[in-house]
Design a protein around this motif. Structure first.
Motif, PDB file in Angstrom:
ATOM      1  N   UNK A   9       2.637  11.915  12.835  1.00 33.21           N
ATOM      2  CA  UNK A   9       2.857  12.933  11.795  1.00 33.21           C
ATOM      3  C   UNK A   9       2.423  14.298  12.308  1.00 33.21           C
ATOM      4  N   UNK A  10       3.317  14.954  13.057  1.00 35.41           N
ATOM      5  CA  UNK A  10       3.007  16.290  13.589  1.00 35.41           C
ATOM      6  C   UNK A  10       3.688  17.342  12.724  1.00 35.41           C
ATOM      7  N   UNK A  11       2.900  18.223  12.174  1.00 33.95           N
ATOM      8  CA  UNK A  11       3.384  19.231  11.239  1.00 33.95           C
ATOM      9  C   UNK A  11       4.171  20.357  11.922  1.00 33.95           C
ATOM     10  N   UNK A  17      -4.629   0.270  11.908  1.00 32.56           N
ATOM     11  CA  UNK A  17      -3.773   0.320  10.717  1.00 32.56           C
ATOM     12  C   UNK A  17      -2.287   0.335  11.094  1.00 32.56           C
ATOM     13  N   UNK A  18      -1.964   1.021  12.193  1.00 38.79           N
ATOM     14  CA  UNK A  18      -0.557   1.044  12.644  1.00 38.79           C
ATOM     15  C   UNK A  18      -0.134  -0.361  13.083  1.00 38.79           C
ATOM     16  N   UNK A  19      -0.986  -1.021  13.868  1.00 40.15           N
ATOM     17  CA  UNK A  19      -0.640  -2.369  14.348  1.00 40.15           C
ATOM     18  C   UNK A  19      -0.485  -3.337  13.172  1.00 40.15           C
ATOM     19  N   UNK A  20      -1.345  -3.205  12.177  1.00 36.79           N
ATOM     20  CA  UNK A  20      -1.261  -4.081  11.006  1.00 36.79           C
ATOM     21  C   UNK A  20       0.092  -3.891  10.302  1.00 36.79           C
ATOM     22  N   UNK A  21       0.493  -2.654  10.124  1.00 36.60           N
ATOM     23  CA  UNK A  21       1.767  -2.374   9.449  1.00 36.60           C
ATOM     24  C   UNK A  21       2.952  -2.876  10.270  1.00 36.60           C
ATOM     25  N   UNK A  22       2.936  -2.587  11.579  1.00 33.12           N
ATOM     26  CA  UNK A  22       4.051  -3.017  12.427  1.00 33.12           C
ATOM     27  C   UNK A  22       4.125  -4.551  12.479  1.00 33.12           C
ATOM     28  N   UNK A  23       2.971  -5.207  12.587  1.00 28.74           N
ATOM     29  CA  UNK A  23       2.944  -6.671  12.612  1.00 28.74           C
ATOM     30  C   UNK A  23       3.535  -7.263  11.334  1.00 28.74           C
ATOM     31  N   UNK A  24       3.448  -6.482  10.249  1.00 27.69           N
ATOM     32  CA  UNK A  24       3.980  -6.953   8.960  1.00 27.69           C
ATOM     33  C   UNK A  24       5.329  -6.301   8.633  1.00 27.69           C
ATOM     34  N   UNK A  25       5.999  -5.848   9.693  1.00 28.44           N
ATOM     35  CA  UNK A  25       7.388  -5.363   9.592  1.00 28.44           C
ATOM     36  C   UNK A  25       7.580  -4.128   8.719  1.00 28.44           C
ATOM     37  N   UNK A  26       6.591  -3.233   8.738  1.00 28.54           N
ATOM     38  CA  UNK A  26       6.726  -1.964   8.007  1.00 28.54           C
ATOM     39  C   UNK A  26       6.942  -0.839   9.004  1.00 28.54           C
ATOM     40  N   UNK A  27       7.815   0.097   8.645  1.00 29.91           N
ATOM     41  CA  UNK A  27       7.979   1.308   9.447  1.00 29.91           C
ATOM     42  C   UNK A  27       6.740   2.170   9.248  1.00 29.91           C
ATOM     43  N   UNK A  28       6.417   2.999  10.264  1.00 34.67           N
ATOM     44  CA  UNK A  28       5.146   3.743  10.220  1.00 34.67           C
ATOM     45  C   UNK A  28       5.313   5.207  10.616  1.00 34.67           C
ATOM     46  N   UNK A  29       4.676   6.087   9.826  1.00 33.20           N
ATOM     47  CA  UNK A  29       4.394   7.458  10.274  1.00 33.20           C
ATOM     48  C   UNK A  29       2.877   7.584  10.188  1.00 33.20           C
ATOM     49  N   UNK A  30       2.242   7.916  11.331  1.00 33.01           N
ATOM     50  CA  UNK A  30       0.777   7.926  11.392  1.00 33.01           C
ATOM     51  C   UNK A  30       0.269   9.319  11.720  1.00 33.01           C
ATOM     52  N   UNK A  31      -0.755   9.740  11.011  1.00 30.38           N
ATOM     53  CA  UNK A  31      -1.348  11.066  11.217  1.00 30.38           C
ATOM     54  C   UNK A  31      -1.800  11.283  12.666  1.00 30.38           C
ATOM     55  N   UNK A  32      -1.932  12.554  13.025  1.00 31.80           N
ATOM     56  CA  UNK A  32      -2.530  12.934  14.299  1.00 31.80           C
ATOM     57  C   UNK A  32      -4.037  12.770  14.172  1.00 31.80           C
ATOM     58  N   UNK A  33      -4.762  12.643  15.263  1.00 32.21           N
ATOM     59  CA  UNK A  33      -4.284  12.199  16.550  1.00 32.21           C
ATOM     60  C   UNK A  33      -3.789  10.755  16.394  1.00 32.21           C
ATOM     61  N   UNK A  34      -2.636  10.451  17.019  1.00 35.63           N
ATOM     62  CA  UNK A  34      -1.930   9.165  16.858  1.00 35.63           C
ATOM     63  C   UNK A  34      -2.901   7.984  16.979  1.00 35.63           C
ATOM     64  N   UNK A  35      -3.839   8.084  17.925  1.00 31.59           N
ATOM     65  CA  UNK A  35      -4.934   7.111  18.091  1.00 31.59           C
ATOM     66  C   UNK A  35      -5.986   7.865  18.869  1.00 31.59           C
ATOM     67  N   UNK A  36      -7.118   7.214  19.236  1.00 31.82           N
ATOM     68  CA  UNK A  36      -8.123   8.035  19.924  1.00 31.82           C
ATOM     69  C   UNK A  36      -8.010   7.993  21.443  1.00 31.82           C
ATOM     70  N   UNK A  37      -7.144   7.125  21.998  1.00 36.57           N
ATOM     71  CA  UNK A  37      -6.884   7.235  23.435  1.00 36.57           C
ATOM     72  C   UNK A  37      -5.495   6.704  23.789  1.00 36.57           C
TER      73      UNK A  37
END
Ligand SMILES: NC(=O)c1ccc[n+]([C@@H]2O[C@H](COP(=O)([O-])OP(=O)(O)OC[C@H]3O[C@@H](n4cnc5c(N)ncnc54)[C@H](OP(=O)(O)O)[C@@H]3O)[C@@H](O)[C@H]2O)c1
Length: 327
Positions: free
Chosen positions: A122-124, A81-101
């Protein structure tokens, strides 16, 4: 002040809380919601006041009016989902864990840098008043150096093989879901450990239902970290210093408590009740950075997210936690 059009991917539990935070910010406009189902997207948009809803991610990210996306899907899907947003020129804040590895996180960071877009995990904790108070105390001379840390995040979550938290295909398990918080605290207050030992209890689905982690440091400092879905152990972090013991905890009614006992017998207690459970701070930080043209936050820098996922990978390797997605 510039107003930003916010969108959400993954309109579940935490997306509602994050939205309550956005609603307190004058320059955040609730613009759009994307779900795998048009009905669920429309229901979430209607309930929380978003202007648009999409039953697929492709149309959502193609919207030229969308500025920034908060990703709150399961851990297994953060990278995609992060790559999809970045590829489409959107800024991103992504929940933890940022990815699984860590290899996924590296690609996300490289993509954001290559596209010159903002990216933050997105670290609280780093934004919360209880943590700011702990840093303030540690910066003073009275506590002395941090020597040891005991941190736990545990609550009873009845075993349900269908739940996101117990589903290995969604990179479930206590470590990435809640054990990440004790790890964040250890990295924050002690830094990267020299050695890691683990003791793990596995649920029938293969994810960790509990994990105890011991961090060792070459100069004799250490940390004992624990997460579990099998008991109501609560949420707390004790920072044991040369001349003081600082304890940060959270209550069920969302108060943040901090108490400190100094070796000379003095005691201090603090209680904080931030609006919207403190979920406003992350959205505020994103927009502050965007206003300044920054592509990463100094509060949650990408270098910290990189160190965090590398440490989580090491813990998983030590504990033998492998997701089917990695096999
Ligand atoms: N910062 C915090 O305090 C905090 C607290 C809780 C959770 N979290 C994090 O937030 C993220 C989401 O947690 P949550 O508790 O909100 O989860 P949740 O209630 O299960 O919501 C996740 C949403 O993701 C969407 N989704 C997309 N692909 C999916 C798939 N393959 N399987 C299942 N759902 C999928 C679903 O929406 P559709 O079905 O409508 O597509 C679902 O509603 C996790 O990364 C979690 O660690 C953070």
């Amino acid at each position: 002040m510039k107003t930003y059009n916010w969108g959400i991917i993954g309109p579940g539990n935490i997306a509602g809380k994050f939205t309550a935070g956005l609603k307190t910010l004058e320059n955040a406009r609730l613009h759009s919601v994307a779900s795998r189902s048009a009905e669920r997207a429309a229901a979430f948009a209607g309930k929380f006041g978003y202007s648009n809803s999409f039953g697929n991610y492709r149309d959502f990210v193609s919207d030229p009016e969308l500025d920034v996306v908060y990703i709150a899907s399961p851990h297994s899907h953060h990278y995609e989902h992060t790559m999809l947003c970045l590829d489409n020129n959107k800024h991103v804040i992504c929940e933890k864990a940022f990815a699984f590895n860590s290899s996924q996180v590296e690609e996300m960071i490289n993509k954001a840098k290559q596209k010159n877009l903002f990216l933050m995990e997105a670290l609280w904790p780093p934004f919360q008043p209880s943590y700011k108070k702990a840093h303030e105390l540690l910066a003073g001379k009275k506590t002395g150096r941090v020597k040891y840390m005991i941190s736990k995040f545990a609550f009873n979550s009845p075993y349900d093989p269908a739940a996101r938290t117990f589903n290995p295909d969604l990179a479930g398990g206590s470590l990435l879901d809640i054990g990440i918080y004790p790890v964040i605290d250890a990295l924050t207050f002690l830094g990267k450990p020299g050695s890691i030992k683990t003791s793990t209890v596995f649920a029938p689905t293969g994810v960790d239902s509990s994990i105890a982690v011991l961090f060792g440091y070459e100069d004799g400092r250490g940390a004992s970290l624990y997460s579990s879905f099998t008991n109501d152990g609560g949420i707390s972090t004790e920072i044991i210093c040369e001349h003081a013991n600082i304890k940060i905890s959270r209550t069920r009614d969302h108060r943040q408590l901090l108490s400190v006992q100094f070796s000379n017998g003095e005691e201090e207690e603090y209680s904080f009740i931030p609006v919207s459970m403190g979920f406003n701070f992350e959205g505020e930080e994103v927009m502050k950075c965007l206003d300044k043209g920054l592509t990463e936050s100094t509060v949650v820098p990408l270098s910290f997210s990189r160190q965090l996922i590398n440490t989580l990978d090491e813990i998983r390797h030590n504990a033998g936690i492998i997701y089917p997605l990695e096999k």
